[in-house]
Structures are given as C-alpha cells and as structure tokens.
Design an enzyme around this catalytic site. Structure first.
Site, PDB file in Angstrom:
ATOM      1  N   ASP A 168       0.867  -1.186   0.000  1.00 31.98           N
ATOM      2  CA  ASP A 168       0.000   0.000   0.000  1.00 31.98           C
ATOM      3  C   ASP A 168       0.905   1.237   0.000  1.00 31.98           C
ATOM      4  O   ASP A 168       1.902   1.292   0.729  1.00 31.98           O
ATOM      5  CB  ASP A 168      -0.890  -0.012   1.253  1.00 31.98           C
ATOM      6  N   ILE A 169       0.591   2.227  -0.855  1.00 32.62           N
ATOM      7  CA  ILE A 169       1.403   3.448  -0.917  1.00 32.62           C
ATOM      8  C   ILE A 169       1.018   4.335   0.270  1.00 32.62           C
ATOM      9  O   ILE A 169      -0.165   4.614   0.480  1.00 32.62           O
ATOM     10  CB  ILE A 169       1.187   4.193  -2.250  1.00 32.62           C
ATOM     11  N   GLU A 214      -4.739   2.202  -4.310  1.00 33.67           N
ATOM     12  CA  GLU A 214      -3.281   2.261  -4.241  1.00 33.67           C
ATOM     13  C   GLU A 214      -2.712   0.987  -3.637  1.00 33.67           C
ATOM     14  O   GLU A 214      -1.628   0.982  -3.080  1.00 33.67           O
ATOM     15  CB  GLU A 214      -2.838   3.511  -3.463  1.00 33.67           C
TER      16      GLU A 214
END
Lengths: 212, 121, 300
Positions: free
Chosen positions: C176-177, C219
């Site tokens: 996950d960003i 994301e």
C-alpha cells in the site's frame, strides 16, 4: 400430435435394433481409430415432446452444473442434434487418454483450453461414429456443424433446447459408452428433429422390406 | 449332420423377425427372448442348431453359450451379434461357437452357414 | 458459373487427399498461401510436404472421417494452425504464422464410398488477434498495464491448488502506498496516477518473471511469489521498499518521494484457501501501517 407424425411401438423397436447394430459396428471401428477398446451399450429409442425435453435430458443424462456436454448438429434427411455428456470427475482421465497419443503440445498455462479441446475431439469422434453408422444402415448421408461445448447447467441446456421448434416431438436415441481400461463412461443422446420423422418412418419400412 | 430345427435366442423381437426371414421355410424354428428361455427351450424343442445374440439383459450370450456347450458340446451354436470387438469374437470362438456373424444378417449368409454346418461332421 | 470455378475463387483453402494421404486437389487459395502451385504438389504425400501433420491426432481425425463419414474440426484455439503459412496481412504482428480453423470431411465416389477426404482451411488470424486483445483487456489494469485483481484471484487459486497437490510453497506480499490520499489532495489526481505508474514500473523491474504482480484496488498492490520461502519473500519486499523510498519522483515540475508499507505471508497448513492467505497478508499490512509505515511486516 397427428398419428402419422409419431413412431409406433414397432417402429421404435426396429430403430432400437438398428441402433444396436450401428453401435456394435461403431465400437469395433472406434477401437481401431482411437486405439482403445470401447463399449457402446443399452441403446434405447423413445419419443419425447419438446416441451418435456429439458427435464427428460436432465434426468436421463444425470446432468449437473459440473458435467461437460458436447453438442453437435447434423443435417440431411436424417437431422437433429447429438449431445454427449461426461460426468465431471473423469475429465483428467480423458486428457491422459489422448495425451498418451501425443496430443498437440499446448501451452500448459492454457490447460483449460486443452481440456475442452480433448473433450470436443473425443465427443466429435464418438458422435460422428454413432450417427455415421446409423445413416449408413438407413442409406443416407449427413453433414455436421462444428461441435460446441457446454456444462450441464440449466442455462446451457436452455440454449440448446431452444433450437428445437415447438410444439413438436423428438425421437431420442440414447446409449451409454465406456472405455474398458480407463474406467471412463458417459452417455450419448441423439435428438432427431421433427421434420425427419416421415423420412425415418419410410426408411425403417424399407429396411424391414429388404428381408421380404 | 442333419438340420431340421433351429432355435433363435435374441432379446430383440425385431432381430428375431429379421433372422426368421433369413432362414428358409423348410426349417422349423423356435424363438426364445432371453438366455434363460433359450436354455429351457433346449430340452423341449431339441434344436439341431442355435443362433445366439450376445448382448442381452440378464444372462448374456457368453454365459448362455457356455451353458449350452456344457449341456450338449456337439450342438452347433452360431453367434449373431452387433458386438464386433475383436475380444468378443475371439472369446466366443474359444467358448466353442461354430462361427460369429455380424448383424444385420443377410439371407445368403444364413443359408450358407446352415449348409456348411449340415455338410460338416 | 460452375462449381469447379468457385473452388478457385473462394476465400478458403481446399485440399483433397486419398486414403494414402496423397494430395489429389489443391485450390488457388492454397497455391497463393502455401506458395506451391497445384501441378507441383498434386500426387505428392501430404506428410512429405507438411511433416508437422504426421502425428497421431491428425491421423486419428482423418481415419474417423474415412471410417464414419463424419467431420473433424481442428480449431485454432487448440491447434493454432495445420499449415504453417505466413499471415496474409502484415497487421497481424501478434502471430508469426497464420492462425487457422480446419475442417476435414468425406468425399464420396459415384458408388457412395468414401475414397477421399477434403480439408478446408480458414484464415482466422484476425479473429485470434481480437480475442487476444480482449483477453488482455479483461486481465489487465487500464492505468498501470499490470494484471488486475480478477487475474490475480484466478492465479491465486491455481497456485493454491499446486500447493495442495505438490506441496509447492509460495508467498504473498500486499503493498500500500503511504499517504497516497495526501499525494492526490496536494498534487492532484493526475500526479497520483503518475505515482501509481512509477511505483508499478519500479516494482515490475525488480521482481522475477514468474512472479505475478497485480493492482488490487486503489493504491493497493499484490505480488504473488511462486516457489518462494518466507525469508526470501521478506528479502525481496525489503529491497522493493528501499527502491521506492530512494526514488525521486517528478510530476508537474515538483519533486518529491513516496514510501510504501508491506504485509507478507507465506502459505502454511493453517491456511484453508486463497482468501485466507490474502487476509493474513492484509493483517500484516495493517500492522505495518499502524506501526509507523514504510516497513515490511510478516505474519505466519
């Protein structure tokens, strides 16, 4: 239903005996073509109204969502559709049956496509053998459309049955097959369309008259 | 060998009709619609020749043939079947069948077969 | 117009063969695409000219046609082609050889006996190209060009099946960003899209060809690592984390950097199905997120 458009008991019995002869000779030839010994047995001929066809097929072919069904149409004096059903658990067996005979190397990523390819090929050969032998005995020649594959699901079956004109009756020729060494078995049903009934009646009569 | 009486064993009435039409009128025939009925008929009818189908419900042709041969090893039995697989053909010959013919029969072949059997010792 | 004329004008290949597989007919389409004139090939053995067809499935199909008068259908989907011809059009760059559907059927003589068979060859390259495109559209994520979630789910089931049968191990990384919402809010959605593309291309270059990399949602990304033990998976995850951290991003004249959090889990006996494994990795990712971000957390 007009009486001239249905087969009577005697005609169904003649047809049953013809199937018996046709499938016996088909098994012997299939043994050579496929290099595997196969039994085609328990032939039966019946008349079924198209409105009851779905329920009849589901029950007599023991269809489930997991079955595989190969369907193929044939054309000529003798015309209709043939379906062949494999119970789901034997599919891997079928692949080994043919891959032992150097089936074209398919990308293993697409094993699913290969499954259906093998089923289509085996289905096509078995159906072609049965219909071919019956046609031969009835002195006629048929042509075929490419086979298609489906599951035994209700919607796949609807798609197939919708092609039969209603209201009418279909002559059903059914039988079981099994490959001896492989413990594989399945069922084939030939559904003759309404418009070949008169031709069929005439041909059955000619067949019996040839012995007078 | 003198042949007068011929027993036809087949579960299909149509198959029996066809076969009967192939057998010349001078022979006396009797029909049996199962292996069991065929064995019963042996004592009553005392045939000189038997035509036997292989695929029948209940007692099949192989077993019927075996039992006939046990009762009367000299009685000629001709197999008339749709089953043409090599294994089946060789098995009936081993079991003592005179010959194995394929369905549907033709009058010429049936007549010739009866003649051949009559002419043999 | 008579039928023999049509045979040369029709847009499919037509061949006839005798029972010894000797070519007895070869129409103009076959001449053009096979680049052999009729007079040079008639009388020759099919297998001598096309040895690729000398195999048991081809012979099996032909003998069933001779024996039963049935038809045989050799579909492009399974066989690709029977005759290795060049594609008719240069637009078909996806395929080096023409894709074909072939039909084999009986030819009867005056007595009604089958003494020859025909083969009809149909060029289906264009259809195969479209089909390939459709499949790729259904399996790829439109923005990043990597696999989509649907594709991942199917691969995960396959990998799970392999594990169950052959006891092959594999790992799953969920990515996950960090603060992606902030990137979007501060620099705009176009910039957010740039970040997604950049991160995926960096990860794509870092992983092995057999690894399956997919966009899982917004994301979130997943990497499926076949034949990989947990420790090796952690090492890879750590190297990816560093790679992203050190990358300087440019968008719209601004420079900045992003970090990612990762949760990783390996398959083990306590995991019942593919969904279970995703849950484990998700739990690990949650822990990475709540314990400071820009880190790799493993759970087993």
């Amino acid at each position: 239903m007009k009486s001239e458009n249905i087969l009577n008991v005697t005609e169904l019995l003649i047809l049953q005996e013809l199937m018996n002869i046709a499938f016996g000779s088909a098994s012997a030839d299939l043994e050579e073509v496929l290099d595997i010994s196969i039994d085609l047995k328990v032939p039966a001929a019946e008349m079924v109204p198209v409105t009851k066809l779905k329920k009849y097929i589901q029950e007599s072919m023991a269809l489930t969502n997991k079955s595989s069904m190969v369907e193929e149409k044939f054309w000529g004096d003798f015309n209709g559709s043939a379906i062949l059903v494999f119970p789901v658990e034997i599919q891997k067996n079928i692949i080994s049956l043919l891959s032992a005979h150097d089936y074209p190397a398919t990308d293993m990523e697409h094993i699913e496509g290969m499954d259906s390819g093998v089923l289509l090929e085996i289905g096509n050969i078995l159906i072609g053998a049965c219909i071919g032998k019956i046609s031969e005995l009835l002195n006629t020649v048929v042509t075929y459309s490419p086979p298609s594959i489906g599951s035994g699901s209700s919607s796949d079956l609807d798609f197939f049955i919708d092609k039969f004109e209603q209201p009418s009756s279909a002559i059903i020729l059914k039988m079981e097959f099994s490959f001896h060494q492989k413990h594989l078995n399945g069922k084939i049903m030939i559904i003759t369309s309404y418009n070949s009934i008169n031709w069929l009646k005439k041909s059955l009569k000619l067949f019996m008259e040839s012995y007078e | 060998m003198k042949i007068n009486k011929i027993l036809l064993i087949d579960d299909s009435p149509i198959a029996r009709i066809i076969l009967k039409k192939c057998i010349p009128m001078e022979y006396e025939t009797m029909e049996a619609d199962s292996g069991e009925a065929g064995l019963d008929a042996l004592n009553v009818f005392k045939p000189d020749l038997v035509f036997l189908d292989l695929t029948m419900p209940g007692m099949d042709g192989f077993e019927t043939l075996e039992r006939i041969k046990k009762l009367d090893a000299d009685l000629p039995v001709v197999i008339l079947s749709a089953d043409r697989q090599k294994a089946s053909v060789s098995r009936v010959l081993e079991l003592g069948a005179w010959n194995s013919l394929k369905k549907p029969p033709s009058p010429a072949i049936i007549r010739q077969t009866i003649k051949d059997i009559a002419g043999s010792q | 117009m008579n039928i023999p004329q049509l045979i040369d004008m029709i847009d499919v290949g037509i061949i006839t063969l005798d029972s010894e597989f000797v070519i007895t007919g070869w129409n103009r389409w076959m001449e053009n695409n096979g680049k052999i004139p009729e007079e040079k090939i008639v009388g020759k053995s099919l297998f001598q000219e096309y040895p690729n067809l000398d195999n048991s499935w081809f012979r099996r199909n032909c003998s069933s046609v001779f024996r039963f008068g049935s038809f045989a259908f050799l579909a492009q989907k399974i066989h690709g082609n029977c005759f290795p011809f060049e594609p008719a059009s240069s637009f078909h760059s996806d395929f080096e050889v023409m894709q074909q559907d072939c039909t084999i059927g009986p030819v009867r003589n005056e007595k009604g006996d089958i003494d020859q068979i025909f083969i009809v060859v149909k060029d289906v390259t264009q259809i195969a190209v479209y089909e390939k495109k459709l499949i790729s559209m259904a399996e790829k994520d439109g923005l990043t060009g990597i696999n989509n979630r649907k594709y991942l789910d199917s691969k995960l089931i396959e990998e799970f099946e392999r594990h169950r049968r052959y006891n092959h191990n594999f790992c799953l990384i969920m990515i996950d960003i960090d603060f992606f919402k902030k990137v979007n809010d501060t620099w705009g959605h176009l910039c957010g899209d740039e970040v997604l593309k950049k991160v995926t291309s960096l990860i794509q270059e870092r992983i092995r060809t057999q690894d399956i990399f997919a966009r899982y949602g917004g994301e979130e990304f997943v990497i499926l690592l076949p034949e990989t033990e947990l420790e090796d998976g952690i090492k890879l995850a750590e190297s990816i984390r560093k790679l992203i951290e050190l990358e300087v991003m440019n968008s719209n004249g601004k420079t900045f950097s992003v970090t990612i959090s990762m949760g990783i889990s390996a398959i083990h006996d306590g995991i019942a199905d593919s969904k279970d494994l995703l849950d484990y990795a998700d739990k690990a990712l949650y822990e990475a997120k709540t314990s400071g971000r820009n880190k790799v957390v493993s759970i087993n």
